[in-house]
Scaffold this motif. Structure first.
Motif: not given
Ligand SMILES: C[S@@+](CC[C@H](N)C(=O)[O-])C[C@H]1O[C@@H](n2cnc3c(N)ncnc32)[C@H](O)[C@@H]1O
Length: 329
Positions: A85-87, A91-93, A111-114, A139-142
Protein backbone atom coordinates in the motif's frame (compact mmCIF):
# COMPACT_ATOMS: atom_id res chain seq x y z
CA UNK A 1 7.95 -5.49 -19.64
CA UNK A 2 4.35 -4.29 -19.33
CA UNK A 3 2.58 -4.71 -15.99
CA UNK A 4 -1.20 -4.60 -15.84
CA UNK A 5 -2.62 -1.56 -14.07
CA UNK A 6 -6.17 -1.33 -12.69
CA UNK A 7 -7.66 2.11 -12.13
CA UNK A 8 -10.27 2.18 -9.39
CA UNK A 9 -11.35 5.77 -10.03
CA UNK A 10 -12.19 7.57 -13.24
CA UNK A 11 -11.22 11.22 -13.57
CA UNK A 12 -14.73 12.48 -12.82
CA UNK A 13 -15.10 10.42 -9.63
CA UNK A 14 -11.65 11.54 -8.54
CA UNK A 15 -12.62 15.20 -8.89
CA UNK A 16 -15.88 14.60 -7.03
CA UNK A 17 -13.99 13.05 -4.10
CA UNK A 18 -11.34 15.78 -4.10
CA UNK A 19 -14.07 18.44 -4.06
CA UNK A 20 -15.80 16.72 -1.13
CA UNK A 21 -12.55 16.42 0.85
CA UNK A 22 -11.52 20.02 0.13
CA UNK A 23 -14.97 21.26 1.16
CA UNK A 24 -14.75 19.30 4.43
CA UNK A 25 -11.12 20.27 5.05
CA UNK A 26 -11.64 24.00 4.55
CA UNK A 27 -14.65 23.92 6.88
CA UNK A 28 -12.42 22.69 9.72
CA UNK A 29 -10.69 24.94 12.24
CA UNK A 30 -7.80 25.10 11.62
CA UNK A 31 -8.16 24.19 7.97
CA UNK A 32 -6.68 20.81 7.06
CA UNK A 33 -7.08 18.77 3.88
CA UNK A 34 -6.51 14.97 3.73
CA UNK A 35 -2.85 14.30 3.03
CA UNK A 36 -3.67 11.94 0.16
CA UNK A 37 -4.35 14.88 -2.18
CA UNK A 38 -0.78 16.14 -2.12
CA UNK A 39 0.22 13.05 -4.13
CA UNK A 40 0.33 13.43 -7.91
CA UNK A 41 3.06 12.76 -10.47
CA UNK A 42 4.98 15.89 -9.46
CA UNK A 43 4.86 14.92 -5.76
CA UNK A 44 6.08 11.41 -6.59
CA UNK A 45 8.96 12.91 -8.52
CA UNK A 46 9.88 15.19 -5.61
CA UNK A 47 9.59 12.31 -3.16
CA UNK A 48 11.89 10.10 -5.23
CA UNK A 49 14.50 12.84 -4.89
CA UNK A 50 13.88 13.28 -1.16
CA UNK A 51 14.42 9.54 -0.61
CA UNK A 52 17.92 9.97 -2.08
CA UNK A 53 18.91 12.73 0.39
CA UNK A 54 21.37 11.55 3.07
CA UNK A 55 19.59 13.84 5.57
CA UNK A 56 16.25 12.02 5.04
CA UNK A 57 17.33 9.03 7.09
CA UNK A 58 14.05 7.08 7.21
CA UNK A 59 14.72 5.02 4.05
CA UNK A 60 18.25 4.12 5.14
CA UNK A 61 17.03 3.02 8.57
CA UNK A 62 14.17 1.00 7.10
CA UNK A 63 16.48 -0.63 4.56
CA UNK A 64 18.87 -1.74 7.31
CA UNK A 65 16.04 -3.50 9.16
CA UNK A 66 14.72 -5.08 5.96
CA UNK A 67 18.19 -6.37 5.15
CA UNK A 68 18.48 -7.95 8.59
CA UNK A 69 14.95 -9.40 8.83
CA UNK A 70 13.65 -10.27 5.36
CA UNK A 71 14.80 -13.89 5.60
CA UNK A 72 12.90 -14.27 8.89
CA UNK A 73 9.81 -12.67 7.37
CA UNK A 74 10.05 -15.13 4.48
CA UNK A 75 9.99 -18.15 6.82
CA UNK A 76 7.50 -16.69 9.32
CA UNK A 77 4.92 -15.57 6.77
CA UNK A 78 5.81 -17.36 3.51
CA UNK A 79 3.30 -15.34 1.48
CA UNK A 80 1.99 -16.15 -1.99
CA UNK A 81 0.91 -12.56 -2.49
CA UNK A 82 2.39 -9.26 -1.36
CA UNK A 83 0.06 -6.26 -1.40
CA UNK A 84 2.05 -3.06 -0.96
CA UNK A 85 0.00 0.00 0.00
CA UNK A 86 1.34 3.45 -0.87
CA UNK A 87 4.04 1.63 -2.80
CA UNK A 88 5.27 4.70 -4.66
CA UNK A 89 8.34 3.78 -6.65
CA UNK A 90 8.94 0.78 -4.30
CA UNK A 91 12.49 1.89 -3.45
CA UNK A 92 13.15 -0.78 -0.78
CA UNK A 93 10.65 -3.47 -1.69
CA UNK A 94 13.16 -5.62 -3.55
CA UNK A 95 15.20 -6.10 -0.37
CA UNK A 96 12.19 -8.10 0.86
CA UNK A 97 11.21 -9.63 -2.49
CA UNK A 98 14.74 -11.02 -2.95
CA UNK A 99 13.92 -13.32 0.00
CA UNK A 100 10.20 -13.86 -0.61
CA UNK A 101 10.39 -14.84 -4.30
CA UNK A 102 12.66 -17.88 -3.76
CA UNK A 103 10.42 -18.81 -0.78
CA UNK A 104 7.36 -19.11 -3.04
CA UNK A 105 5.97 -15.60 -3.60
CA UNK A 106 3.83 -15.67 -6.76
CA UNK A 107 2.22 -12.29 -6.97
CA UNK A 108 3.07 -8.66 -6.15
CA UNK A 109 0.29 -6.07 -6.13
CA UNK A 110 1.20 -2.41 -5.62
CA UNK A 111 -1.49 0.13 -4.73
CA UNK A 112 -0.93 3.86 -4.92
CA UNK A 113 -2.90 6.98 -5.78
CA UNK A 114 0.00 8.04 -7.99
CA UNK A 115 -0.20 6.21 -11.31
CA UNK A 116 3.05 7.89 -12.30
CA UNK A 117 4.95 6.19 -9.46
CA UNK A 118 3.56 2.75 -10.32
CA UNK A 119 4.28 3.14 -14.03
CA UNK A 120 7.92 3.77 -13.26
CA UNK A 121 8.35 1.07 -10.64
CA UNK A 122 6.42 -1.99 -11.78
CA UNK A 123 8.23 -2.77 -15.05
CA UNK A 124 11.50 -2.67 -13.10
CA UNK A 125 10.20 -5.25 -10.62
CA UNK A 126 8.73 -7.41 -13.39
CA UNK A 127 12.14 -7.48 -15.09
CA UNK A 128 13.95 -8.29 -11.86
CA UNK A 129 11.60 -11.17 -10.96
CA UNK A 130 10.60 -13.05 -14.12
CA UNK A 131 7.79 -15.43 -13.20
CA UNK A 132 6.41 -13.12 -10.50
CA UNK A 133 2.97 -11.75 -11.42
CA UNK A 134 3.30 -7.97 -10.97
CA UNK A 135 0.18 -5.81 -10.96
CA UNK A 136 -0.61 -2.19 -10.09
CA UNK A 137 -3.78 -0.71 -8.63
CA UNK A 138 -4.29 3.04 -8.88
CA UNK A 139 -6.51 3.75 -5.93
CA UNK A 140 -6.92 5.09 -2.42
CA UNK A 141 -5.95 2.56 0.25
CA UNK A 142 -8.03 4.39 2.84
CA UNK A 143 -11.23 4.06 0.86
CA UNK A 144 -10.83 1.23 -1.63
CA UNK A 145 -8.91 -1.55 0.03
CA UNK A 146 -11.79 -4.01 -0.15
CA UNK A 147 -11.80 -3.70 -3.95
CA UNK A 148 -8.32 -5.24 -4.22
CA UNK A 149 -8.24 -9.03 -4.61
CA UNK A 150 -5.22 -10.83 -3.14
CA UNK A 151 -5.46 -14.60 -3.60
CA UNK A 152 -3.41 -16.90 -1.39
CA UNK A 153 -1.60 -16.17 1.85
CA UNK A 154 -0.97 -12.44 1.78
CA UNK A 155 1.54 -10.08 3.32
CA UNK A 156 0.34 -6.46 3.36
CA UNK A 157 3.17 -3.93 3.31
CA UNK A 158 2.96 -0.32 4.38
CA UNK A 159 6.51 1.01 4.37
CA UNK A 160 8.26 4.35 4.68
CA UNK A 161 6.17 5.41 7.70
CA UNK A 162 3.41 6.22 5.21
CA UNK A 163 0.82 5.44 7.91
CA UNK A 164 2.22 8.44 9.83
CA UNK A 165 0.50 10.74 7.34
CA UNK A 166 -2.88 9.75 8.75
CA UNK A 167 -4.66 11.20 11.76
CA UNK A 168 -5.42 8.83 14.67
CA UNK A 169 -9.01 8.16 13.61
CA UNK A 170 -7.92 7.60 10.01
CA UNK A 171 -5.19 5.23 11.19
CA UNK A 172 -7.71 3.27 13.22
CA UNK A 173 -10.00 3.02 10.20
CA UNK A 174 -7.17 1.89 7.92
CA UNK A 175 -5.90 -0.74 10.37
CA UNK A 176 -9.45 -2.04 10.79
CA UNK A 177 -9.87 -2.20 7.01
CA UNK A 178 -6.58 -4.09 6.69
CA UNK A 179 -7.61 -6.47 9.49
CA UNK A 180 -10.86 -6.97 7.58
CA UNK A 181 -9.11 -8.30 4.49
CA UNK A 182 -6.54 -10.47 6.33
CA UNK A 183 -7.14 -14.21 6.73
CA UNK A 184 -5.69 -16.01 9.72
CA UNK A 185 -2.18 -16.68 8.30
CA UNK A 186 -1.90 -13.35 6.50
CA UNK A 187 0.30 -10.62 7.97
CA UNK A 188 0.90 -6.90 7.98
CA UNK A 189 4.37 -5.35 7.90
CA UNK A 190 4.47 -1.69 8.93
CA UNK A 191 7.47 0.65 8.60
CA UNK A 192 7.33 3.26 11.39
CA UNK A 193 9.49 6.26 12.15
CA UNK A 194 9.86 6.49 15.93
CA UNK A 195 9.73 9.38 18.39
CA UNK A 196 13.16 10.91 18.85
CA UNK A 197 14.53 14.33 19.85
CA UNK A 198 12.81 17.14 17.94
CA UNK A 199 16.08 18.41 16.45
CA UNK A 200 16.76 15.02 14.86
CA UNK A 201 13.27 14.83 13.40
CA UNK A 202 13.52 18.35 12.00
CA UNK A 203 16.92 17.61 10.49
CA UNK A 204 15.42 14.69 8.54
CA UNK A 205 12.84 17.02 6.97
CA UNK A 206 15.11 20.04 6.35
CA UNK A 207 15.25 19.45 2.60
CA UNK A 208 17.23 21.78 0.35
CA UNK A 209 15.75 24.07 -2.32
CA UNK A 210 12.37 23.34 -3.86
CA UNK A 211 12.22 19.96 -2.12
CA UNK A 212 11.57 21.75 1.17
CA UNK A 213 8.34 23.48 0.24
CA UNK A 214 7.44 21.62 -2.94
CA UNK A 215 5.70 18.65 -1.37
CA UNK A 216 4.07 20.70 1.39
CA UNK A 217 2.56 23.18 -1.06
CA UNK A 218 1.67 20.71 -3.81
CA UNK A 219 -1.95 20.62 -2.66
CA UNK A 220 -2.52 24.07 -4.19
CA UNK A 221 -1.57 23.24 -7.81
CA UNK A 222 -3.45 19.93 -7.51
CA UNK A 223 -6.65 21.73 -6.50
CA UNK A 224 -6.11 24.37 -9.22
CA UNK A 225 -5.60 21.75 -11.91
CA UNK A 226 -8.32 19.30 -10.90
CA UNK A 227 -11.02 21.69 -9.71
CA UNK A 228 -10.15 24.91 -11.57
CA UNK A 229 -9.44 26.80 -8.33
CA UNK A 230 -7.51 30.06 -8.34
CA UNK A 231 -4.95 29.53 -5.56
CA UNK A 232 -1.86 31.66 -6.23
CA UNK A 233 0.92 29.56 -4.63
CA UNK A 234 3.14 32.65 -4.37
CA UNK A 235 0.69 34.04 -1.79
CA UNK A 236 1.38 31.11 0.52
CA UNK A 237 4.38 30.17 2.57
CA UNK A 238 5.07 26.44 3.21
CA UNK A 239 6.01 25.75 6.84
CA UNK A 240 6.41 22.85 9.20
CA UNK A 241 6.22 22.62 12.97
CA UNK A 242 6.54 19.93 15.63
CA UNK A 243 3.36 19.20 17.58
CA UNK A 244 4.59 17.73 20.89
CA UNK A 245 1.14 16.62 22.05
CA UNK A 246 0.43 14.53 18.97
CA UNK A 247 4.15 13.74 18.48
CA UNK A 248 4.04 14.66 14.85
CA UNK A 249 5.48 17.10 12.37
CA UNK A 250 2.75 19.15 10.72
CA UNK A 251 3.14 20.95 7.43
CA UNK A 252 0.97 23.88 6.44
CA UNK A 253 0.72 26.55 3.79
CA UNK A 254 0.37 29.95 5.47
CA UNK A 255 -1.52 32.74 3.73
CA UNK A 256 0.76 35.78 3.31
CA UNK A 257 -2.15 38.24 2.97
CA UNK A 258 -5.92 38.55 3.32
CA UNK A 259 -7.25 36.81 0.23
CA UNK A 260 -10.26 35.14 -1.31
CA UNK A 261 -9.95 31.85 -3.16
CA UNK A 262 -12.62 30.51 -5.48
CA UNK A 263 -12.94 26.77 -5.99
CA UNK A 264 -15.67 25.97 -8.55
CA UNK A 265 -18.30 23.54 -7.14
CA UNK A 266 -16.76 23.89 -3.67
CA UNK A 267 -17.09 27.52 -2.70
CA UNK A 268 -15.43 30.88 -2.02
CA UNK A 269 -13.06 30.97 0.91
CA UNK A 270 -11.67 33.96 2.76
CA UNK A 271 -8.23 33.44 4.17
CA UNK A 272 -6.82 35.96 6.63
CA UNK A 273 -3.15 36.89 6.55
CA UNK A 274 -1.35 34.31 8.68
CA UNK A 275 -4.10 31.70 8.40
CA UNK A 276 -2.97 28.18 7.56
CA UNK A 277 -4.16 25.13 5.65
CA UNK A 278 -2.58 21.92 6.89
CA UNK A 279 -1.43 19.68 4.04
CA UNK A 280 0.47 16.82 5.71
CA UNK A 281 1.38 15.27 9.04
CA UNK A 282 4.28 12.93 9.80
CA UNK A 283 3.44 11.15 13.01
CA UNK A 284 6.24 9.52 15.01
CA UNK A 285 5.47 6.32 16.86
CA UNK A 286 6.18 4.43 20.09
CA UNK A 287 5.90 0.69 20.49
CA UNK A 288 3.16 0.80 23.16
CA UNK A 289 0.97 3.06 21.03
CA UNK A 290 1.40 0.89 17.95
CA UNK A 291 0.60 -2.25 19.89
CA UNK A 292 -2.54 -0.61 21.27
CA UNK A 293 -3.69 0.62 17.87
CA UNK A 294 -3.11 -2.80 16.30
CA UNK A 295 -5.01 -4.50 19.10
CA UNK A 296 -7.92 -2.10 18.68
CA UNK A 297 -8.09 -3.19 15.04
CA UNK A 298 -8.04 -6.89 15.98
CA UNK A 299 -4.37 -7.38 15.13
CA UNK A 300 -1.55 -8.69 17.31
CA UNK A 301 1.98 -7.35 17.23
CA UNK A 302 4.23 -10.36 16.66
CA UNK A 303 7.64 -8.78 16.02
CA UNK A 304 9.10 -5.32 16.63
CA UNK A 305 12.45 -4.81 14.97
CA UNK A 306 14.35 -1.52 15.19
CA UNK A 307 17.47 -0.21 13.50
CA UNK A 308 20.77 0.13 15.41
CA UNK A 309 19.88 3.28 17.38
CA UNK A 310 16.16 2.68 17.72
CA UNK A 311 15.04 5.44 15.37
CA UNK A 312 12.84 3.36 13.07
CA UNK A 313 10.88 0.13 13.47
CA UNK A 314 9.36 -2.61 11.40
CA UNK A 315 6.27 -4.07 13.05
CA UNK A 316 5.00 -7.47 11.95
CA UNK A 317 1.40 -8.16 12.94
CA UNK A 318 -1.05 -11.02 12.46
CA UNK A 319 -4.75 -11.41 13.04
CA UNK A 320 -5.84 -12.60 16.47
CA UNK A 321 -6.83 -16.00 15.09
CA UNK A 322 -3.31 -16.65 13.79
CA UNK A 323 -1.48 -19.46 15.56
CA UNK A 324 2.04 -18.31 16.35
CA UNK A 325 4.71 -20.31 14.56
CA UNK A 326 2.43 -21.25 11.67
CA UNK A 327 3.27 -21.68 8.72
CA UNK A 328 6.78 -22.61 9.86
CA UNK A 329 7.72 -26.17 9.01
C1 LIG B 1 5.84 8.73 1.93
S1 LIG B 1 5.56 8.04 0.34
C2 LIG B 1 6.24 6.39 0.56
C3 LIG B 1 6.59 5.70 -0.73
C4 LIG B 1 7.31 4.33 -0.56
N1 LIG B 1 6.40 3.34 0.03
C5 LIG B 1 8.52 4.47 0.33
O1 LIG B 1 8.52 3.87 1.41
O2 LIG B 1 9.47 5.15 -0.04
C6 LIG B 1 3.81 7.76 0.42
C7 LIG B 1 3.20 7.05 -0.80
O3 LIG B 1 1.85 6.71 -0.51
C8 LIG B 1 1.00 7.14 -1.55
N2 LIG B 1 -0.30 7.45 -0.91
C9 LIG B 1 -0.55 8.41 0.01
N3 LIG B 1 -1.82 8.32 0.43
C10 LIG B 1 -2.38 7.28 -0.25
C11 LIG B 1 -3.68 6.69 -0.24
N4 LIG B 1 -4.65 7.16 0.55
N5 LIG B 1 -3.90 5.64 -1.05
C12 LIG B 1 -2.92 5.15 -1.86
N6 LIG B 1 -1.68 5.67 -1.90
C13 LIG B 1 -1.42 6.72 -1.10
C14 LIG B 1 1.71 8.32 -2.18
O4 LIG B 1 1.33 8.53 -3.53
C15 LIG B 1 3.17 7.92 -2.04
O5 LIG B 1 3.60 7.16 -3.16
Amino acid sequence: VESPLDRLLDAEELRRRLAADVRAGLARTPKAVRSRWVWDAHASELFDRIVELPSYDLPRRERAILEARSATIATDVRPETVLELGAGSTPRTSVLLDELVPAGLRRFVAMDVSEYALRGALPRLARRYPGLEVRGVVGDFERQLELVRTPGRTLVLLLGSTIGALEPAERAALLAAIAGVLESDDALLLGLDLVKPEAEIRAAYAHPGELAGGLIANLLPVVNRELGADFDPSWFQPESSWNPDEERLETVVRSLCDQVVTIPDVGRFELAAGETIRTQVSTKFRREGVERELAAAGLRLDEWWTDADGGFALALAFTRSHVRGHPKA
